[in-house]
Design a protein around this motif. Structure first.
Motif, PDB file in Angstrom:
ATOM      1  N   ASP A 213      19.072   9.915  25.820  1.00 11.57           N
ATOM      2  CA  ASP A 213      18.204   8.964  25.127  1.00 11.57           C
ATOM      3  C   ASP A 213      18.066   7.660  25.904  1.00 11.57           C
ATOM      4  O   ASP A 213      17.049   6.961  25.774  1.00 11.57           O
ATOM      5  N   ALA A 214      19.089   7.348  26.710  1.00  8.14           N
ATOM      6  CA  ALA A 214      19.066   6.116  27.519  1.00  8.14           C
ATOM      7  C   ALA A 214      18.447   6.348  28.900  1.00  8.14           C
ATOM      8  O   ALA A 214      18.490   5.464  29.753  1.00  8.14           O
ATOM      9  N   GLY A 215      17.904   7.556  29.135  1.00 13.83           N
ATOM     10  CA  GLY A 215      17.239   7.841  30.409  1.00 13.83           C
ATOM     11  C   GLY A 215      18.170   8.292  31.511  1.00 13.83           C
ATOM     12  O   GLY A 215      17.782   8.327  32.686  1.00 13.83           O
ATOM     13  N   ILE A 216      19.381   8.661  31.151  1.00 12.48           N
ATOM     14  CA  ILE A 216      20.398   9.041  32.144  1.00 12.48           C
ATOM     15  C   ILE A 216      20.328  10.554  32.410  1.00 12.48           C
ATOM     16  O   ILE A 216      20.131  11.342  31.487  1.00 12.48           O
ATOM     17  N   TYR A 217      20.504  10.925  33.661  1.00 10.62           N
ATOM     18  CA  TYR A 217      20.610  12.334  34.049  1.00 10.62           C
ATOM     19  C   TYR A 217      22.090  12.691  34.221  1.00 10.62           C
ATOM     20  O   TYR A 217      22.913  11.825  34.568  1.00 10.62           O
ATOM     21  N   VAL A 218      22.404  13.952  33.987  1.00  9.19           N
ATOM     22  CA  VAL A 218      23.781  14.428  34.107  1.00  9.19           C
ATOM     23  C   VAL A 218      23.808  15.691  34.957  1.00  9.19           C
ATOM     24  O   VAL A 218      23.079  16.653  34.680  1.00  9.19           O
ATOM     25  N   VAL A 219      24.626  15.682  36.008  1.00 11.62           N
ATOM     26  CA  VAL A 219      24.951  16.910  36.735  1.00 11.62           C
ATOM     27  C   VAL A 219      26.383  17.267  36.359  1.00 11.62           C
ATOM     28  O   VAL A 219      27.314  16.489  36.590  1.00 11.62           O
ATOM     29  N   ALA A 229      29.647  27.264  29.164  1.00  6.47           N
ATOM     30  CA  ALA A 229      29.052  26.486  30.255  1.00  6.47           C
ATOM     31  C   ALA A 229      27.535  26.386  30.160  1.00  6.47           C
ATOM     32  O   ALA A 229      26.947  25.382  30.576  1.00  6.47           O
ATOM     33  N   ASP A 230      26.882  27.392  29.604  1.00  7.19           N
ATOM     34  CA  ASP A 230      25.414  27.408  29.537  1.00  7.19           C
ATOM     35  C   ASP A 230      24.878  27.030  28.160  1.00  7.19           C
ATOM     36  O   ASP A 230      23.709  27.284  27.857  1.00  7.19           O
ATOM     37  N   SER A 231      25.710  26.414  27.332  1.00  4.01           N
ATOM     38  CA  SER A 231      25.318  26.200  25.932  1.00  4.01           C
ATOM     39  C   SER A 231      24.394  25.004  25.721  1.00  4.01           C
ATOM     40  O   SER A 231      23.721  24.924  24.687  1.00  4.01           O
ATOM     41  N   LEU A 232      24.342  24.080  26.655  1.00  2.04           N
ATOM     42  CA  LEU A 232      23.484  22.896  26.500  1.00  2.04           C
ATOM     43  C   LEU A 232      22.278  23.012  27.428  1.00  2.04           C
ATOM     44  O   LEU A 232      22.434  23.252  28.631  1.00  2.04           O
ATOM     45  N   LYS A 233      21.099  22.828  26.851  1.00  4.66           N
ATOM     46  CA  LYS A 233      19.858  22.857  27.636  1.00  4.66           C
ATOM     47  C   LYS A 233      19.111  21.546  27.415  1.00  4.66           C
ATOM     48  O   LYS A 233      18.899  21.129  26.269  1.00  4.66           O
ATOM     49  N   HIS A 234      18.729  20.886  28.495  1.00  5.62           N
ATOM     50  CA  HIS A 234      17.955  19.647  28.401  1.00  5.62           C
ATOM     51  C   HIS A 234      17.355  19.374  29.774  1.00  5.62           C
ATOM     52  O   HIS A 234      17.993  19.649  30.798  1.00  5.62           O
ATOM     53  N   PRO A 235      16.142  18.807  29.827  1.00  3.80           N
ATOM     54  CA  PRO A 235      15.523  18.532  31.139  1.00  3.80           C
ATOM     55  C   PRO A 235      16.299  17.543  32.004  1.00  3.80           C
ATOM     56  O   PRO A 235      16.130  17.526  33.220  1.00  3.80           O
ATOM     57  N   GLN A 236      17.153  16.721  31.371  1.00  2.00           N
ATOM     58  CA  GLN A 236      17.938  15.738  32.143  1.00  2.00           C
ATOM     59  C   GLN A 236      19.364  16.219  32.417  1.00  2.00           C
ATOM     60  O   GLN A 236      20.207  15.437  32.861  1.00  2.00           O
ATOM     61  N   TYR A 237      19.604  17.502  32.196  1.00  3.63           N
ATOM     62  CA  TYR A 237      20.955  18.040  32.306  1.00  3.63           C
ATOM     63  C   TYR A 237      20.955  19.250  33.224  1.00  3.63           C
ATOM     64  O   TYR A 237      20.178  20.189  33.034  1.00  3.63           O
ATOM     65  N   ILE A 238      21.828  19.211  34.230  1.00  2.00           N
ATOM     66  CA  ILE A 238      21.963  20.323  35.166  1.00  2.00           C
ATOM     67  C   ILE A 238      23.417  20.781  35.141  1.00  2.00           C
ATOM     68  O   ILE A 238      24.321  20.020  35.496  1.00  2.00           O
ATOM     69  N   ALA A 239      23.634  22.021  34.707  1.00  2.00           N
ATOM     70  CA  ALA A 239      24.990  22.586  34.670  1.00  2.00           C
ATOM     71  C   ALA A 239      25.120  23.640  35.765  1.00  2.00           C
ATOM     72  O   ALA A 239      24.305  24.549  35.864  1.00  2.00           O
ATOM     73  N   LEU A 240      26.149  23.496  36.581  1.00  3.70           N
ATOM     74  CA  LEU A 240      26.438  24.435  37.665  1.00  3.70           C
ATOM     75  C   LEU A 240      27.941  24.688  37.689  1.00  3.70           C
ATOM     76  O   LEU A 240      28.722  23.791  37.389  1.00  3.70           O
ATOM     77  N   PRO A 241      28.373  25.905  38.062  1.00  2.30           N
ATOM     78  CA  PRO A 241      29.821  26.110  38.200  1.00  2.30           C
ATOM     79  C   PRO A 241      30.399  25.226  39.302  1.00  2.30           C
ATOM     80  O   PRO A 241      31.450  24.607  39.131  1.00  2.30           O
ATOM     81  N   PHE A 242      29.699  25.164  40.442  1.00  2.00           N
ATOM     82  CA  PHE A 242      30.129  24.358  41.592  1.00  2.00           C
ATOM     83  C   PHE A 242      28.875  23.854  42.296  1.00  2.00           C
ATOM     84  O   PHE A 242      27.767  24.330  42.039  1.00  2.00           O
ATOM     85  N   TYR A 243      29.064  22.904  43.196  1.00  2.00           N
ATOM     86  CA  TYR A 243      27.955  22.454  44.027  1.00  2.00           C
ATOM     87  C   TYR A 243      28.502  22.241  45.429  1.00  2.00           C
ATOM     88  O   TYR A 243      29.532  21.572  45.606  1.00  2.00           O
ATOM     89  N   ASN A 244      27.836  22.821  46.411  1.00  2.00           N
ATOM     90  CA  ASN A 244      28.403  22.826  47.763  1.00  2.00           C
ATOM     91  C   ASN A 244      28.480  21.447  48.401  1.00  2.00           C
ATOM     92  O   ASN A 244      29.490  21.089  48.995  1.00  2.00           O
ATOM     93  N   ASN A 245      27.413  20.665  48.286  1.00  2.00           N
ATOM     94  CA  ASN A 245      27.419  19.358  48.966  1.00  2.00           C
ATOM     95  C   ASN A 245      27.889  18.263  48.015  1.00  2.00           C
ATOM     96  O   ASN A 245      27.119  17.412  47.568  1.00  2.00           O
ATOM     97  N   MET A 246      29.189  18.290  47.708  1.00  2.00           N
ATOM     98  CA  MET A 246      29.764  17.280  46.811  1.00  2.00           C
ATOM     99  C   MET A 246      29.633  15.880  47.388  1.00  2.00           C
ATOM    100  O   MET A 246      29.518  14.901  46.645  1.00  2.00           O
TER     101      MET A 246
END
Length: 357
Positions: A213-219, A229-246
């Motif tokens: 609601d405050a315009g924040i994105y979440v990875v 892990a896949d229970s939340l869906k939102h255009p500002q939310y990206i859920a991944l098990p891992f990300y290679n380029n931390m």
């Protein structure tokens, strides 16, 4: 005839916190012939680069109390010591490096029984039982946190910091993210280390709507052990098990929410990422709380106890921080001040001094 290259056995197993510093060290010793010592079915079977042959031994840690299982563990320990002795002798190794954990026991005992030097890296602010017990046996203990010195009065301690993966020190840290995040928006990165953090994941999902609601994105890096892990869906939310380029992800982050394993903290410091730390409450000897204290006392992070944390509390703390750019800038500066960017070089130099003299 030129001198044969020095042969080093690296005993590092289990988690990214044990493996990444060892891999970073190995990359700084290109003139050494390096082999690895690990156990079955742990991360080393996936993470250790192919150029380092992997020797597998059967050893495990002691559980609380003493019983029949302890006798079985002792038997495995005795056999593993003999196996490491065989590996060291047949391979004509000239030294051992270890990052601790239960694989360190047979590695240190076998090496010292053969008169070989050992360098031990302890990444945590409070050394574990294995480090405290075997520290005096080793030629040097390389410390990730200077405060750990006071817990190892009988060991030869050298403060070098904790090495990070090479991606944190090269161009990868400035690489663009292949994620759908607009430029300029606030970004929260949530991660629990190489094993994930299910309790933190749940709190974050419950808190996230207020941030959206405050315009924040979440990875959100959930790890691979979270059934929701896949229970939340939102255009500002990206859920991944891992990300290679931390490295690039943490560099882009406005704020991180993280466990406080030594490896994660090292990466936050190198990237200068302000953080909210939620120590894993069941970590051995509560070492994650001691790690977090170093960052909190310096002003680089806030520490929140998992047992006291509520959804509303996490929501408001995050929003207050993100609405205070000067506070975030100060935390970033303090995080950078903790970092030891040349830690791998310092550790490699220590290994050379111990093994080559």
């Amino acid at each position: 005839m030129a001198n044969a290259p020095i042969r080093l056995l690296i005993a590092a197993s289990g988690t990214g916190g044990h493996l990444f510093p060892a891999i970073a060290l190995a990359e700084k010793l290109p003139d050494y012939q390096i082999e690895w010592l690990g156990v079955p079915n742990r991360l080393e079977t996936q993470l250790v680069p192919k150029q380092y042959p992997l020797n597998i031994i059967a050893v495990e840690g002691f559980q609380q109390g003493f019983g029949l299982s302890s006798i079985r563990v002792l038997g495995k320990l005795a056999l593993s010591i003999l196996e490491v002795r065989r590996i060291l002798k047949q391979g004509n190794f000239q030294g051992v490096f270890t990052t601790g954990g239960y694989i360190a026991g047979p590695a240190v005992i076998a090496a010292r029984s053969l008169g070989l030097p050992v360098v031990f890296h302890e990444s945590n602010a409070i050394p574990g039982k294995v480090t405290r017990f075997f520290g005096p046996w080793c030629n040097a203990i390389a410390l990730g946190f200077e405060v750990a010195t006071k817990y190892l009065p009988r060991a030869t301690n050298v403060y070098v910091g904790t090495p990070v993966r090479s991606q944190f020190l090269d161009g990868a840290i400035n690489a663009p993210l292949d994620l759908a995040i607009p430029d300029g928006v606030p970004l929260i990165v949530v991660f629990g280390g190489s094993q994930g953090a299910v309790a933190v994941n749940k709190l974050v999902r419950e808190s996230a709507q207020a941030w959206f609601d405050a315009g924040i994105y979440v990875v959100h890096l959930t790890g691979d052990r979270d059934p929701e892990a896949d229970s939340l869906k939102h255009p500002q939310y990206i859920a991944l098990p891992f990300y290679n380029n931390m490295a690039a992800l943490l560099k882009r982050a406005t704020l991180a929410i993280s466990r406080s394993g030594a490896g994660s903290l090292t990466e936050l410091a190198v990237c200068g990422t302000p953080a909210i730390l939620i120590p894993y409450p069941f970590a051995a000897e509560d070492h994650q709380s001691y790690n977090a204290d170093v960052f909190t006392s310096s002003g680089a992070a806030l520490t929140l106890k998992q047992s006291e944390l509520t959804t509303q509390g996490l929501q408001s703390i995050v929003l207050n921080l993100l609405q205070s750019p000067p506070e975030l800038a100060k935390m970033a500066e303090k995080a950078h001040a903790i970092a030891v960017p040349d830690s791998a070089e310092k550790l490699a130099q220590l290994v050379r001094e111990v093994i080559e003299t």
